[in-house]
Design a protein around this motif. Structure first.
Motif, mmCIF file in Angstrom:
data_model
loop_
_atom_site.group_PDB
_atom_site.id
_atom_site.type_symbol
_atom_site.label_atom_id
_atom_site.label_comp_id
_atom_site.label_asym_id
_atom_site.label_seq_id
_atom_site.Cartn_x
_atom_site.Cartn_y
_atom_site.Cartn_z
ATOM 1 N N GLN A 131 17.592 16.331 -9.049
ATOM 2 C CA GLN A 131 18.824 16.126 -8.457
ATOM 3 C C GLN A 131 19.171 16.572 -6.656
ATOM 4 O O GLN A 131 18.082 17.429 -6.220
ATOM 5 C CB GLN A 131 19.657 16.944 -8.974
ATOM 6 N N THR A 132 19.332 16.510 -5.981
ATOM 7 C CA THR A 132 19.856 17.162 -4.541
ATOM 8 C C THR A 132 20.339 18.341 -4.477
ATOM 9 O O THR A 132 19.267 18.842 -3.729
ATOM 10 C CB THR A 132 21.040 15.879 -3.921
ATOM 11 N N THR A 133 20.515 18.383 -5.580
ATOM 12 C CA THR A 133 21.115 20.122 -5.791
ATOM 13 C C THR A 133 20.313 21.008 -6.064
ATOM 14 O O THR A 133 19.655 22.319 -5.466
ATOM 15 C CB THR A 133 22.667 20.082 -6.719
ATOM 16 N N GLU A 134 18.913 20.786 -6.362
ATOM 17 C CA GLU A 134 18.159 21.437 -6.909
ATOM 18 C C GLU A 134 17.606 21.570 -5.903
ATOM 19 O O GLU A 134 16.636 22.560 -5.247
ATOM 20 C CB GLU A 134 17.858 20.425 -8.084
ATOM 21 N N GLN A 136 18.228 21.001 -2.318
ATOM 22 C CA GLN A 136 18.206 22.282 -1.675
ATOM 23 C C GLN A 136 17.928 23.429 -2.319
ATOM 24 O O GLN A 136 18.442 23.977 -0.878
ATOM 25 C CB GLN A 136 19.763 22.069 -1.856
ATOM 26 N N SER A 137 18.340 24.233 -3.670
ATOM 27 C CA SER A 137 18.427 26.148 -3.878
ATOM 28 C C SER A 137 17.266 25.998 -3.608
ATOM 29 O O SER A 137 17.008 27.186 -3.125
ATOM 30 C CB SER A 137 18.811 24.977 -5.845
ATOM 31 N N ASP A 140 16.442 26.486 -0.025
ATOM 32 C CA ASP A 140 17.819 27.924 0.300
ATOM 33 C C ASP A 140 16.888 28.865 0.283
ATOM 34 O O ASP A 140 16.886 30.032 1.192
ATOM 35 C CB ASP A 140 19.131 27.693 0.048
#
Length: 202
Positions: A131-134, A136-137, A140
């Motif tokens: 997933q995109t959130t993974e 991005q995390s 970060d």
């Protein structure tokens, strides 16, 4: 125009078959070759990026992702000011390998290297497993840029290279049009994208 010794060195790393060669090929000549052969050792290609009104020369080093070359490709990280660590959004294993690639990179890279985490193959959204959130995390956590791209369609590829290069130490252009900061690269100046050159490791 910058001299032959003035360039931003970009290394593209990550597992085999994540599309590293296709990403650089899309930037340099606007092409996509679905049957692109795996890189053996490393290859490099030269082109220019328009940044803040200047044509910034970049040298993109595309490194092999096969495990058998893993211990050898680190020599190509030296002197790099930008690193693109790539994974395939349809491959969980390629995402899980990011930490290892990042660790290997930082063993030899300068502390101020500009790093971008790159999820490739957004054109295969229907088979996405990361997933995109993974992504991005992870970026970060490592103070890195994050981009999802498609080498096939060209989505975000130019933006990736421009933003990652902007965060690097770009050679300073003097009043006479030459660069004042040098990065040692052994390739001739060419105002047009160069043919890909290969450095084989045996």
């Amino acid at each position: 125009m910058q001299s032959s010794q003035d360039a931003v060195k970009i290394v593209v790393i990550g597992d085999q078959s994540v599309g590293k060669t296709c990403i650089s090929g899309r930037l340099v000549d606007g092409s996509f070759k679905p049957d692109e052969k795996s890189t053996i050792g490393a290859s490099f290609v030269t082109t220019y990026l328009p940044i803040d009104g200047n044509n910034v020369k970049i040298v993109i080093w595309d490194t092999a992702g096969q495990e058998k070359y893993r211990s050898m490709v680190g020599m190509y990280y030296r002197g790099a000011t930008v690193a693109l660590i790539c994974y395939d959004i349809t491959s969980r294993s390629s995402f899980e390998s990011l930490e290892g690639w990042y660790t290997d990179l930082m063993k030899v890279a300068s502390s101020d290297i500009s790093v971008a985490i790159v999820g490739n193959k957004t054109d295969l959204e229907s088979t996405r497993v990361v997933q995109t959130t993974e992504g991005q995390s992870f970026a970060d956590q490592h103070s890195a840029l994050f981009f999802e791209v498609s080498a096939k369609t060209g989505q975000n590829v130019t933006e990736l290279f421009v933003e990652a290069t902007k965060r690097s130490k770009i050679p300073t252009i003097s009043s006479n049009g030459t660069s004042q900061d040098n990065v040692n690269v052994s390739n001739p100046v060419n105002p047009q994208p160069s043919k890909r050159r290969y450095c084989l490791i045996f």
